[in-house]
Design an enzyme around this catalytic site. Structure first.
Site, PDB file in Angstrom:
ATOM      1  N   ILE A 139      46.664  13.434  12.130  1.00 45.59           N
ATOM      2  CA  ILE A 139      47.624  13.518  13.153  1.00 45.59           C
ATOM      3  C   ILE A 139      48.111  12.113  13.432  1.00 45.59           C
ATOM      4  O   ILE A 139      47.553  11.671  14.116  1.00 45.59           O
ATOM      5  CB  ILE A 139      47.099  14.095  14.416  1.00 45.59           C
ATOM      6  CG1 ILE A 139      48.657  14.503  15.084  1.00 45.59           C
ATOM      7  CG2 ILE A 139      45.969  14.008  15.812  1.00 45.59           C
ATOM      8  CD1 ILE A 139      49.571  15.995  14.577  1.00 45.59           C
ATOM      9  N   ALA A 186      63.786  14.952  22.193  1.00 42.44           N
ATOM     10  CA  ALA A 186      62.364  16.613  21.977  1.00 42.44           C
ATOM     11  C   ALA A 186      63.309  17.123  21.065  1.00 42.44           C
ATOM     12  O   ALA A 186      62.457  17.185  20.139  1.00 42.44           O
ATOM     13  CB  ALA A 186      62.396  16.699  22.896  1.00 42.44           C
ATOM     14  N   GLU A 224      43.639  21.519  20.681  1.00 43.83           N
ATOM     15  CA  GLU A 224      43.822  19.667  20.533  1.00 43.83           C
ATOM     16  C   GLU A 224      42.707  19.429  21.759  1.00 43.83           C
ATOM     17  O   GLU A 224      41.491  19.227  22.069  1.00 43.83           O
ATOM     18  CB  GLU A 224      44.452  19.052  21.017  1.00 43.83           C
ATOM     19  CG  GLU A 224      43.385  17.581  20.595  1.00 43.83           C
ATOM     20  CD  GLU A 224      44.986  17.009  20.907  1.00 43.83           C
ATOM     21  OE1 GLU A 224      45.777  16.994  19.611  1.00 43.83           O
ATOM     22  OE2 GLU A 224      45.582  15.377  20.963  1.00 43.83           O
ATOM     23  N   GLY A 272      43.848  12.229  23.099  1.00 41.03           N
ATOM     24  CA  GLY A 272      44.295  13.316  23.431  1.00 41.03           C
ATOM     25  C   GLY A 272      44.920  14.103  25.184  1.00 41.03           C
ATOM     26  O   GLY A 272      45.424  14.888  24.857  1.00 41.03           O
TER      27      GLY A 272
HETATM   28  C1  LIG Z   1      40.099   5.867  19.304  1.00 42.39           C
HETATM   29  C2  LIG Z   1      41.428   6.435  19.715  1.00 42.39           C
HETATM   30  C3  LIG Z   1      41.873   7.537  18.385  1.00 42.39           C
HETATM   31  C4  LIG Z   1      43.311   8.049  18.340  1.00 42.39           C
HETATM   32  N1  LIG Z   1      43.679   8.865  18.049  1.00 42.39           N
HETATM   33  C5  LIG Z   1      44.420   9.608  17.854  1.00 42.39           C
HETATM   34  C6  LIG Z   1      44.750  10.532  16.482  1.00 42.39           C
HETATM   35  O1  LIG Z   1      44.364  10.327  15.556  1.00 42.39           O
HETATM   36  N2  LIG Z   1      46.385  10.371  16.777  1.00 42.39           N
HETATM   37  C7  LIG Z   1      47.582   9.942  18.009  1.00 42.39           C
HETATM   38  O2  LIG Z   1      48.638  10.582  18.162  1.00 42.39           O
HETATM   39  N3  LIG Z   1      46.973   9.273  18.815  1.00 42.39           N
HETATM   40  C8  LIG Z   1      45.497   9.092  18.629  1.00 42.39           C
HETATM   41  N4  LIG Z   1      45.171   8.297  19.831  1.00 42.39           N
HETATM   42  C9  LIG Z   1      46.139   7.371  20.955  1.00 42.39           C
HETATM   43  C10 LIG Z   1      46.102   8.502  22.534  1.00 42.39           C
HETATM   44  O3  LIG Z   1      46.369   9.983  22.307  1.00 42.39           O
HETATM   45  C11 LIG Z   1      47.114   7.597  22.860  1.00 42.39           C
HETATM   46  O4  LIG Z   1      46.267   6.854  23.608  1.00 42.39           O
HETATM   47  C12 LIG Z   1      47.352   8.248  24.703  1.00 42.39           C
HETATM   48  O5  LIG Z   1      47.803   9.170  24.485  1.00 42.39           O
HETATM   49  C13 LIG Z   1      47.773   7.236  25.821  1.00 42.39           C
HETATM   50  O6  LIG Z   1      48.869   7.216  25.562  1.00 42.39           O
HETATM   51  P1  LIG Z   1      48.677   5.387  25.891  1.00 42.39           P
HETATM   52  O7  LIG Z   1      47.845   4.261  25.284  1.00 42.39           O
HETATM   53  O8  LIG Z   1      49.985   5.212  24.768  1.00 42.39           O
HETATM   54  O9  LIG Z   1      48.477   4.966  26.817  1.00 42.39           O
HETATM   55  P2  LIG Z   1      50.206   4.960  28.373  1.00 42.39           P
HETATM   56  O10 LIG Z   1      50.978   6.714  28.064  1.00 42.39           O
HETATM   57  O11 LIG Z   1      50.863   3.559  27.663  1.00 42.39           O
HETATM   58  O12 LIG Z   1      49.489   5.299  29.196  1.00 42.39           O
HETATM   59  C14 LIG Z   1      49.128   4.354  29.879  1.00 42.39           C
HETATM   60  C15 LIG Z   1      48.409   4.871  31.378  1.00 42.39           C
HETATM   61  O13 LIG Z   1      49.561   4.889  32.257  1.00 42.39           O
HETATM   62  C16 LIG Z   1      49.373   6.575  32.522  1.00 42.39           C
HETATM   63  N5  LIG Z   1      50.542   7.273  32.538  1.00 42.39           N
HETATM   64  C17 LIG Z   1      51.285   6.987  32.044  1.00 42.39           C
HETATM   65  N6  LIG Z   1      52.451   8.174  32.479  1.00 42.39           N
HETATM   66  C18 LIG Z   1      52.368   8.604  33.518  1.00 42.39           C
HETATM   67  C19 LIG Z   1      52.770   9.314  34.193  1.00 42.39           C
HETATM   68  N7  LIG Z   1      53.964  10.074  34.078  1.00 42.39           N
HETATM   69  N8  LIG Z   1      52.035   9.510  35.739  1.00 42.39           N
HETATM   70  C20 LIG Z   1      51.035   8.457  35.973  1.00 42.39           C
HETATM   71  N9  LIG Z   1      50.309   7.914  34.739  1.00 42.39           N
HETATM   72  C21 LIG Z   1      51.023   8.206  33.813  1.00 42.39           C
HETATM   73  C22 LIG Z   1      48.148   6.661  31.842  1.00 42.39           C
HETATM   74  O14 LIG Z   1      47.653   8.011  32.333  1.00 42.39           O
HETATM   75  C23 LIG Z   1      47.198   5.438  31.553  1.00 42.39           C
HETATM   76  O15 LIG Z   1      46.346   5.539  32.366  1.00 42.39           O
HETATM   77  C24 LIG Z   1      43.986   7.028  19.620  1.00 42.39           C
HETATM   78  C25 LIG Z   1      43.839   6.378  21.116  1.00 42.39           C
HETATM   79  C26 LIG Z   1      42.160   5.838  20.327  1.00 42.39           C
HETATM   80  C27 LIG Z   1      42.364   4.654  21.745  1.00 42.39           C
END
Ligand SMILES: Cc1cc2nc3c(=O)[nH]c(=O)nc-3n(C[C@H](O)[C@H](O)[C@H](O)COP(=O)(O)OP(=O)(O)OC[C@H]3O[C@@H](n4cnc5c(N)ncnc54)[C@H](O)[C@@H]3O)c2cc1C
Ligand SMILES: Cc1cc2nc3c(=O)[nH]c(=O)nc-3n(C[C@H](O)[C@H](O)[C@H](O)COP(=O)(O)OP(=O)(O)OC[C@H]3O[C@@H](n4cnc5c(N)ncnc54)[C@H](O)[C@@H]3O)c2cc1C
Lengths: 503, 417
Positions: free
Chosen positions: A125, A180, A243, A364
């Site tokens: 995904i 969106a 999920e 997730g």
């Molecule tokens: C090993 C691994 C596997 C993964 N597998 C998949 C996959 O198969 N498919 C896929 O699509 N994605 C995948 N992901 C991605 C994962 O879903 C994202 O890392 C996650 O959703 C967070 O997004 P980001 O890393 O961009 O963090 P960011 O969105 O940049 O967030 C950084 C920090 O800010 C905080 N934050 C953001 N918005 C707010 C808010 N409104 N209020 C308060 N705090 C906030 C977050 O909680 C976090 O602490 C994977 C990630 C990893 C590390």
């Protein structure tokens, strides 16, 4: 009998799955972790055994079983001391392919699902992008239609299974300007021309491959669109429940395994002349953890039951993912402590469990998003709390007519005041009640409400009754969207402001 | 007084006595319908109406007096609330366990740990022993009027030098002819001053199992004296220190067999712990509910304080933990109703639920700012009443002892009697 969820058949299934995993997976896990790769034939073997596609229709090779078989699947793959192994399985079965099953055309289903269930195909995904993780609406990958094809450009990151997998359910913008409402889901073959992947190095989840993907003028057949254009965001929201639930199951199952693993060690390890499980401080820590694991597990299973019964339980599912993943961090941290220095050695699996757990509160949907998105909204904005105010003023309740009396005039009255007070929408919005329509022009200084049937940026189809319930606070707008009581066409961002008009 | 203050004060008045507001439990009915039927819901609303009319208006007074009046026992007896789990032939209603859960959840919303304790110690501590161990004659004498609320009981186990370590109690009951002569003292006993009879743990001559036995002592027997204790919270309940000075008790007042006391006590702890768990979570829920109302109306920096993300997240975290505990407890209640013996699980639930209510009441008080510290607002009392949860009915440490013996040493417990 201490389970209200698992019957004897379920337990027999568990036994056979566990036997298989102990024979085919557990002895190889350390090697897969080291190689950072899981051989494809393990999927095939699982498919041959009938462990894949448990709740998928028989038509595509599935078993059409209830959700608690899925729960067992998730529990058992999570007990292999390798989060990487667990996620690579769960992503395929519960986080990616269900979009095809739920919203895909028959053609897509026939093309992709049988392979997923036989174990010959591996899916991913692709939501997250380098510049958009939590804020999934803000993705930049575009898919522009040209004839019978979409031309896809952009990139994705952190995508599980995407180095060695076969196809990616990719979240794209078919209308880059529509927010969106421009989001769609597209199935992209991993080896299509223009798709390239780089493998990422990670703190944990070593057995699973995680990729950064680049799409450079990738030509994708139009028939690979899942469902309708512009509906992708809803599909995603609908898929989150599953999920998050499976994520929650992974969390408590790993905790149970870590606890059992620690208890075994503690009964063998001696210090000051006795097994360390005799030290009261450690015993109480174990008791506390065991209590929390048990409570979390029962809560997650309750949420699974809601899901199995087709109840719409976004709030509960988010809560369960939040609690279970946070508990797992706590449990792994403390369990590692029970091992002393050995806990820090790769010789013992607790080191791996500790680092693998750390992704739980991020992947997730982060804990913050669990809370922000859903838990708070449901807990605090839920009409229940609103109702408390109206309770103290029974007069007010009386003014709300019964369902038979609801008509356009009544609704016009109700919404006019609120809409005029609210900030202008900036766009036009129409409520379509079937026979009659209500038009809100929010392009001026104030929102203007009328009963025209002009074209609007966004049209909301809803029945009088449901609308009245929205006004009364009996129906939560987000729940209404997800349960299909409200249908939205056009610009989603307008619909998202609905709340401000209603309060 | 400016208008904002006015509205805050109105709010306080509204909160002061819990009214029929915030129906979290019921509104979640789609979710909880696994357990609650239509009849249960009707029962809930009748309990709520009853409490609103007969209890809430008087709570402030009772908290001040340090006890609840006998009349409330009578009224609750008339409603059948004191005999929900008792057989019909003794005047009980003999309905399923969910009615007891509902009653306890609603009582928690009265926001008086003391009221809940007093009204609970009688049916769940004292009468539970009577129901299980008493003979017909004893039931005639204590259970029937007990269910009617005419005759109030207490359970006296703890002594000044024996709390957690129940086995080491020292109160003696020496058999002399047709009587036991009782000497010793008990402390921290809920309803210990105003109750009519005392179900007491005593040491009899027997050597069997440390000699622990249960006996019923009438309050009016000569040689029984009690003093009321001053407490941090639970103010509406009379907690007493009781002394026995050559108290002559007829031998037919012995409950069950001599030397079996310890087993009786342990066995009945399951129900006590489950009800404490139910109460703890219900209190947490109610605390969150009133806090959300307050936060919606209280403004700071130009907006309602429920718009501050840090507070929102704290709320969501608590709401999640409460919901989890709730579902865990309901799950256990179902097993209890089906007759499972839940030594480990009830200890887990009591441990978690009472820890949670301390956390929730502490954090919710914070949301009220200075008003949280004021007696006109509900959180001050909730906070201090909650603090007893991890101590009474077996401390958290004792819960952990039980759990760890089961899961580490593989001890098993089964109903011995
Ligand atoms: C090993 C691994 C596997 C993964 N597998 C998949 C996959 O198969 N498919 C896929 O699509 N994605 C995948 N992901 C991605 C994962 O879903 C994202 O890392 C996650 O959703 C967070 O997004 P980001 O890393 O961009 O963090 P960011 O969105 O940049 O967030 C950084 C920090 O800010 C905080 N934050 C953001 N918005 C707010 C808010 N409104 N209020 C308060 N705090 C906030 C977050 O909680 C976090 O602490 C994977 C990630 C990893 C590390
Ligand atoms: C308001 C109130 C109402 C009560 N109502 C009743 C009643 O109706 N009937 C009744 O019989 N009793 C009642 N109690 C007594 C209550 O059950 C006891 O207070 C409780 O069991 C603890 O006993 P204790 O106070 O003697 O503490 P202690 O046993 O002295 O414990 C002190 C501390 O040591 C810890 N500790 C003790 N043993 C261990 C161990 N093995 N390992 C680790 N830590 C340990 C405890 O957890 C606690 O933190 C009531 C108490 C209060 C305050």
């Amino acid at each position: 009998m201490n389970s209200y969820y698992f019957t004897e058949e379920h337990e027999m299934f568990r036994e056979s799955l566990r036997t298989f995993l102990h024979k085919e997976v557990l002895p190889n896990i350390d090697q897969w972790e080291k190689e950072q790769k899981i051989p494809r034939n393990i999927w095939k073997k699982m498919g041959d055994m009938g462990f894949l596609g448990l709740s998928y229709p028989e038509k595509y090779g599935g078993m059409n079983l209830d959700f608690f078989y899925d729960v067992i699947f998730c529990e058992e793959v999570s007990k292999m001391y390798s989060g990487g192994f667990a996620i690579s399985q769960i992503v395929v079965q519960y986080m990616s392919s269900p979009y095809i099953l739920k919203h895909g055309s028959e053609r897509l289903k026939e093309k992709y699902l049988p392979g997923i269930i036989s174990g010959e195909k591996i899916s991913c995904i692709g939501i997250t992008e380098p510049g958009a993780g939590s804020d999934a609406q803000n993705i930049q990958t575009t898919a522009i239609k040209q004839g019978d094809y979409y031309i896809v450009n952009g990139s994705k990151t952190f995508i599980t299974n995407a180095v060695y997998g076969d196809f990616i359910i990719t979240v794209v913008k078919t209308d880059p300007n529509a927010g969106a409402a421009g989001v769609s889901l597209l199935v992209i073959d991993r080896n299509a021309e223009g798709v390239s992947a780089t493998k990422l190095n990670k703190l944990g989840w070593h057995a699973s491959d995680t990729a950064e993907l680049a799409f450079d003028e990738v030509k994708v057949p139009a028939e690979n669109l899942i469902g309708e254009e512009g509906q992708g965001f809803y599909y995603l929201m609908g898929g989150l429940q599953l999920e998050r639930l499976t994520g929650a199951v992974m969390g408590y199952a790993a905790c149970e395994e870590a606890l059992a693993y620690s208890l075994k060690y503690m009964s063998e390890r001696k210090a000051f002349g006795r097994p360390i499980n005799k030290f009261q401080v450690l015993r109480h820590r174990i008791a506390q953890l065991a209590a929390e694991i048990e409570a979390t597990k029962q809560f997650v299973l309750y949420c699974c039951r809601l899901n199995n019964d087709g109840k719409y339980a976004v709030k509960e599912c988010s809560m369960s993912k939040l609690l279970s993943s946070e508990l797992s961090d706590k449990v792994m941290y403390q369990c590692l402590q029970f091992f002393g220095g050995y806990g820090y050695m790769e010789e013992f699996k607790i080191a791996r469990m500790f680092r693998d757990s750390r992704i739980g509160t991020i992947g997730g949907g982060t804990s913050e998003i669990m809370i922000d998105d859903v838990a708070y909204q449901s807990a605090a904005k839920d009409p229940i709390y609103k109702k408390t105010t109206s309770n103290s003023n029974p007069q007010k309740e009386k003014n709300i007519p019964t369902n038979d009396e609801i008509n356009l005039n009544h609704i016009l009255d109700k919404i006019q005041a609120g809409a005029e007070k609210a900030k202008p929408l900036g766009k036009t919005l129409k409520f379509d009640f079937g026979k009659e329509q209500l038009f809100i022009d929010g392009t001026g200084e104030k929102n203007k409400v009328s009963i025209n049937n002009d074209d609007a940026n966004c049209t909301i189809q809803i029945s009088y009754e449901d609308f009245n319930n929205l006004l009364k606070g009996k129906l939560n707008p987000m729940n209404a969207v997800m349960s299909g009581k409200i249908k939205i066409k056009g610009d989603m961002s307008v619909a998202m402001k609905l709340q401000s008009l209603l309060s | 007084m400016n208008s904002e203050q006015l509205s805050v004060n109105n709010l306080a008045n509204n909160y002061l006595w819990t009214e029929n507001r915030g129906l979290w439990t019921e509104n979640n009915s789609t979710m909880n319908s696994y357990y609650f039927t239509e009849e249960h819901k009707i029962f809930r609303s009748s309990v709520r109406d009853f409490l609103k009319k007969e209890v809430t208006p008087y709570i402030a007074e009772w908290e001040k007096n340090g006890e609840i009046p006998r009349s409330i026992f009578l009224k609750m007896g008339e409603m059948g609330y004191l005999g929900l789990m008792q057989e019909e032939k003794y005047g009980g209603l003999d309905v399923d366990f969910w009615y007891t859960i509902i009653l306890n959840e609603e009582i928690a919303r009265v926001n008086s740990g003391g009221f809940a304790a007093s009204i609970g110690a009688h049916p769940y501590l004292a009468l539970t022993h009577i129901k299980a161990q008493a003979n017909e004659q004893q039931k005639e004498k204590y259970l029937i009027p007990g269910i009617q609320g005419k005759c109030i009981g207490c359970l006296a186990i703890t002594e000044p030098s024996a709390g957690s370590d129940v086995q080491s109690i020292r109160t003696t009951a020496k058999k002399e002819g047709d009587y036991y002569i009782i000497n010793g003292s008990k402390t921290f006993i809920t309803n210990g001053v105003n109750s009519d009879f005392i179900v007491a743990a005593v040491k009899t001559n027997t050597t069997k199992n440390n000699g622990l036995s249960m006996i019923i002592i009438d309050r009016t027997t000569s040689g029984v004296a009690a003093t009321k204790l001053n407490k941090l919270g639970w103010k509406a309940s009379d907690t007493g220190e009781i002394s026995f000075d050559d108290v002559k008790v007829p031998k037919e007042n012995l409950l069950g067999e001599e030397g079996m006391g310890f087993f009786y006590i342990m066995q009945h702890f399951v129900l006590e712990r489950l009800t404490m768990a139910i109460g703890g979570t219900a209190v947490s829920k109610y605390a969150l509910e009133v806090t959300l109302q307050y936060m919606a109306e209280r403004k700071a920096f130009g907006r309602p304080i429920n718009k501050f993300q840090v507070l929102r997240h704290r709320i969501a975290q608590m709401a999640s933990e409460i919901e989890m505990n709730q579902q865990f407890i309901y799950h256990l209640c179902q097993r209890f109703q089906n007759g499972d013996y839940l030594v480990k699980e009830a200890s887990m639930a009591k441990l978690l639920s009472t820890q949670l209510s301390d956390k929730v009441t502490t954090q919710c008080l914070q949301m009220f700012g200075g008003y949280g510290f004021m007696e006109d607002y509900p959180l001050a009392r909730m906070f201090r009443d909650s603090r007893l949860g991890t101590i009474g009915g077996g401390t958290s440490e004792i819960m952990c002892e039980i759990i760890s013996k089961i899961i580490i040493d593989n001890n098993t417990y089964s109903k011995t009697i």
